[in-house]
Design an enzyme around this catalytic site. Structure first.
Site, PDB file in Angstrom:
ATOM      1  N   ARG A 167       1.661 -41.813  -0.753  1.00 48.30           N
ATOM      2  CA  ARG A 167       0.368 -42.613  -0.878  1.00 48.30           C
ATOM      3  C   ARG A 167      -0.760 -42.489   0.191  1.00 48.30           C
ATOM      4  O   ARG A 167      -0.938 -43.679   1.595  1.00 48.30           O
ATOM      5  CB  ARG A 167       1.073 -44.509  -0.519  1.00 48.30           C
ATOM      6  CG  ARG A 167       1.906 -45.189  -1.387  1.00 48.30           C
ATOM      7  CD  ARG A 167       1.168 -45.292  -2.130  1.00 48.30           C
ATOM      8  NE  ARG A 167       1.758 -45.760  -3.576  1.00 48.30           N
ATOM      9  CZ  ARG A 167       2.114 -44.243  -4.134  1.00 48.30           C
ATOM     10  NH1 ARG A 167       2.589 -43.452  -4.518  1.00 48.30           N
ATOM     11  NH2 ARG A 167       3.604 -45.779  -5.159  1.00 48.30           N
ATOM     12  N   CYS A 219       3.082 -53.651  -3.376  1.00 50.59           N
ATOM     13  CA  CYS A 219       3.957 -52.753  -2.351  1.00 50.59           C
ATOM     14  C   CYS A 219       3.808 -53.548  -1.076  1.00 50.59           C
ATOM     15  O   CYS A 219       3.104 -52.709  -0.669  1.00 50.59           O
ATOM     16  CB  CYS A 219       4.655 -52.045  -3.231  1.00 50.59           C
ATOM     17  SG  CYS A 219       5.710 -51.767  -4.832  1.00 50.59           S
ATOM     18  N   GLU A 289       3.447 -50.428   3.429  1.00 50.81           N
ATOM     19  CA  GLU A 289       2.663 -50.019   2.605  1.00 50.81           C
ATOM     20  C   GLU A 289       1.503 -50.070   2.372  1.00 50.81           C
ATOM     21  O   GLU A 289      -0.024 -49.540   2.788  1.00 50.81           O
ATOM     22  CB  GLU A 289       3.180 -49.567   1.264  1.00 50.81           C
ATOM     23  CG  GLU A 289       1.651 -48.914   0.474  1.00 50.81           C
ATOM     24  CD  GLU A 289       3.154 -48.884  -1.198  1.00 50.81           C
ATOM     25  OE1 GLU A 289       1.693 -48.603  -2.338  1.00 50.81           O
ATOM     26  OE2 GLU A 289       3.817 -48.006  -0.725  1.00 50.81           O
TER      27      GLU A 289
END
Length: 293
Positions: A167, A219, A289
């Site tokens: 990410r 998420c 995240e």
């Protein structure tokens, strides 16, 4: 046409969580010529810039935010530009919605992105976060990316000049702030029906295990090494946990959902509760995240 400036844009209208107060201003970039005006504007206003795509990975605070949002407008495309052996090179602008790219690829019989079915957001946002799911990350497909900086303008960078992580996406040669303008992806060829079938399978599985139609930001926490953040939160009793108008999904514990009346304050408290419980019970520290503004 001059650079479009929108005063006091509401983040609650620009994020999939539907949370957030007003930013100071939003600059909407439609053409390459707008980028020169954008550089002048950012220098003149001296506001911290924040590039926003479709707001699918953002948790914005409830109060006013002293930020200049920068958004690349939706754009035409994508287009096939060349063949490199068995690989088809496809070019698309950062403002293109990721589901639109996947739909185009399916009809053209281009494969490799099926695992990303169901991910919202824009192509630019997907690159900036190295978005991925079901074993596919967009960074694996990138052959070149074109980025813009206020001082250097537009420049194409080869894959080897880019760094992709979990990410994350960074550029060694451009350590400061940058904006993704367009990208080239290397895709395979397949039967359009086979690509569509694979995409349907992915979406069916996601719908059964994730709150894909809820107001969420995907998420909330990154998966720790060799572990699942969702499973840790579930075991810690956070699945379905609610505070005010926010809750951890009853379908997947790592998804924070807005139940219509949620606030960022509720969301942040719930996140901290989940982090604390997982740390206390399993000794694992969860890292966000979702980007918190």
């Amino acid at each position: 046409m001059p650079l479009e400036l929108i005063p006091n844009p509401l983040l609650s209208k620009r994020t999939t969580l539907r949370l957030g107060g007003p930013a100071a201003v939003e600059a909407v970039v439609r053409e390459e010529t707008d980028l020169d005006e954008l550089s002048e504007f950012l220098t003149r206003e001296a506001l911290p810039p924040f590039v926003i795509g479709a707001g699918s990975n953002l948790l914005a605070g409830d109060g006013p935010l002293e930020l200049a949002l920068v958004r690349v407008a939706d754009c035409p495309g994508p287009e096939r530009v060349e063949r490199d052996g068995s690989t088809i090179i496809v070019r698309c602008g950062a403002g293109l919605r990721l589901p639109g790219l996947l739909g185009w690829a399916q009809k053209a019989g281009f494969s490799g992105m099926e695992g990303m079915t169901g991910i919202p957001g824009t192509v630019g946002g997907a690159v900036a976060m190295n978005a991925g799911s079901y074993g596919v990350e967009i960074g694996e497909l990138i052959t070149r990316v074109r980025v813009w900086t206020p001082t250097g303008g537009l420049v194409w960078l080869d894959r080897g000049q880019c760094s992709f992580g979990y990410r994350s996406f960074s550029l060694a040669d451009l350590p400061g702030k940058f904006l993704v303008w367009e990208v080239e992806l290397g895709l395979g060829e397949s039967d359009p029906k086979a690509v569509r079938s694979a995409m349907r399978d992915v979406y069916r599985n996601k719908k059964a295990t994730q709150p894909v139609t809820a107001k969420s930001a995907g998420c909330v926490f990154k998966n720790p090494p060799e572990q699942s953040a969702g499973k840790l939160l579930d075991k810690a009793g956070m699945k379905g946990a609610r505070l005010g108008g926010m809750a951890f999904s009853e379908v997947h514990a790592n998804f924070l959902v807005n139940l219509e009346s949620g606030t960022a304050a509720d969301a942040l408290q719930l996140m901290e509760m989940g982090r604390r419980r997982v740390k206390e019970q399993f000794g694992t520290t969860l890292e966000p995240e979702v980007i918190v503004l």
